[in-house]
Design a protein around this motif. Sequence first.
Motif, PDB file in Angstrom:
ATOM      1  N   ILE A 124       3.967  -3.657  -2.744  1.00 30.78           N
ATOM      2  CA  ILE A 124       2.542  -3.717  -3.054  1.00 30.78           C
ATOM      3  C   ILE A 124       1.908  -4.749  -2.130  1.00 30.78           C
ATOM      4  O   ILE A 124       2.521  -5.753  -1.781  1.00 30.78           O
ATOM      5  CB  ILE A 124       2.299  -4.080  -4.532  1.00 30.78           C
ATOM      6  N   TYR A 128      -5.877  -3.176  -3.880  1.00 31.26           N
ATOM      7  CA  TYR A 128      -4.429  -3.250  -3.933  1.00 31.26           C
ATOM      8  C   TYR A 128      -3.846  -1.906  -3.539  1.00 31.26           C
ATOM      9  O   TYR A 128      -4.335  -0.866  -3.961  1.00 31.26           O
ATOM     10  CB  TYR A 128      -3.969  -3.631  -5.342  1.00 31.26           C
ATOM     11  N   ALA A 129      -2.790  -1.929  -2.741  1.00 32.29           N
ATOM     12  CA  ALA A 129      -2.138  -0.702  -2.300  1.00 32.29           C
ATOM     13  C   ALA A 129      -0.651  -0.797  -2.634  1.00 32.29           C
ATOM     14  O   ALA A 129       0.012  -1.766  -2.275  1.00 32.29           O
ATOM     15  CB  ALA A 129      -2.325  -0.495  -0.808  1.00 32.29           C
ATOM     16  N   ALA A 130      -0.156   0.212  -3.347  1.00 28.71           N
ATOM     17  CA  ALA A 130       1.263   0.297  -3.674  1.00 28.71           C
ATOM     18  C   ALA A 130       1.858   1.466  -2.897  1.00 28.71           C
ATOM     19  O   ALA A 130       1.252   2.540  -2.817  1.00 28.71           O
ATOM     20  CB  ALA A 130       1.450   0.493  -5.174  1.00 28.71           C
ATOM     21  N   PHE A 131       3.035   1.242  -2.311  1.00 31.44           N
ATOM     22  CA  PHE A 131       3.691   2.255  -1.492  1.00 31.44           C
ATOM     23  C   PHE A 131       5.116   2.462  -1.979  1.00 31.44           C
ATOM     24  O   PHE A 131       5.799   1.515  -2.362  1.00 31.44           O
ATOM     25  CB  PHE A 131       3.769   1.815  -0.024  1.00 31.44           C
ATOM     26  N   GLY A 144       5.018   8.094  -1.516  1.00 29.70           N
ATOM     27  CA  GLY A 144       3.841   8.078  -2.378  1.00 29.70           C
ATOM     28  C   GLY A 144       3.100   6.767  -2.229  1.00 29.70           C
ATOM     29  O   GLY A 144       3.664   5.772  -1.805  1.00 29.70           O
ATOM     30  N   TRP A 145       1.839   6.801  -2.577  1.00 28.83           N
ATOM     31  CA  TRP A 145       1.030   5.595  -2.492  1.00 28.83           C
ATOM     32  C   TRP A 145      -0.112   5.689  -3.493  1.00 28.83           C
ATOM     33  O   TRP A 145      -0.480   6.777  -3.927  1.00 28.83           O
ATOM     34  CB  TRP A 145       0.494   5.349  -1.076  1.00 28.83           C
ATOM     35  N   GLN A 146      -0.660   4.521  -3.833  1.00 30.38           N
ATOM     36  CA  GLN A 146      -1.761   4.474  -4.774  1.00 30.38           C
ATOM     37  C   GLN A 146      -2.629   3.277  -4.431  1.00 30.38           C
ATOM     38  O   GLN A 146      -2.122   2.200  -4.117  1.00 30.38           O
ATOM     39  CB  GLN A 146      -1.228   4.321  -6.207  1.00 30.38           C
ATOM     40  N   LEU A 147      -3.938   3.451  -4.454  1.00 22.53           N
ATOM     41  CA  LEU A 147      -4.898   2.377  -4.245  1.00 22.53           C
ATOM     42  C   LEU A 147      -5.621   2.087  -5.548  1.00 22.53           C
ATOM     43  O   LEU A 147      -5.901   3.005  -6.317  1.00 22.53           O
ATOM     44  CB  LEU A 147      -5.933   2.751  -3.174  1.00 22.53           C
ATOM     45  N   SER A 148      -5.938   0.820  -5.760  1.00 25.54           N
ATOM     46  CA  SER A 148      -6.639   0.434  -6.979  1.00 25.54           C
ATOM     47  C   SER A 148      -7.408  -0.856  -6.738  1.00 25.54           C
ATOM     48  O   SER A 148      -7.067  -1.630  -5.838  1.00 25.54           O
ATOM     49  CB  SER A 148      -5.652   0.241  -8.129  1.00 25.54           C
TER      50      SER A 148
END
Length: 162
Positions: free
Chosen positions: A129, A140-143, A154-158
């Motif tokens: 992260i 915040y970006a999780a990979f 996969g990835w997710q931004l928040s």
Amino acid sequence: MDAHKDRFGVEPICTVLQVAPSTYYAAKTRPPSARSVTDAATTEVIKAVHEDNYGVYGPRKVHAEMVRRGHRVARCTVERLMAATGLRGLSRAKGPRTTVPGTGPDTRPDLVQRKFRATGPDQLWVADITYCRTFAGWVYAAFVVDVFSRRVVGWQLSTSLL
């Protein structure tokens, strides 16, 4: 040169330094330049403004306060003199707190024994992260990355860590 001129003399020191003795004597007798005189006076005002504001003002706010007090000086001059004297402002901006330590011992097992190698795809994934500052705030970006192919699975931004 002044510290060693009694022992060695001015001319031998100037010969070693490849400076003409007349340059040394001219520098000793010459009055201070107008810039150095104004810089010394301006530095004292900058120190006073900086101390009056608990040492938190940076060059921009010190310059604004000096103008309010009637000292007309360029902001770049304030920046130069503050840097020369080691005066700095304090920044309120802090990075986000991404790691909150636990209260008890870490009981999670290390399943890969810190060996991040895989012989084929989809055998081992790792996650990370990170965060980035934007005009709207922190993002915040999780990979999740496949160790074998080193590709992002996969990835997710928040805007929050929740």
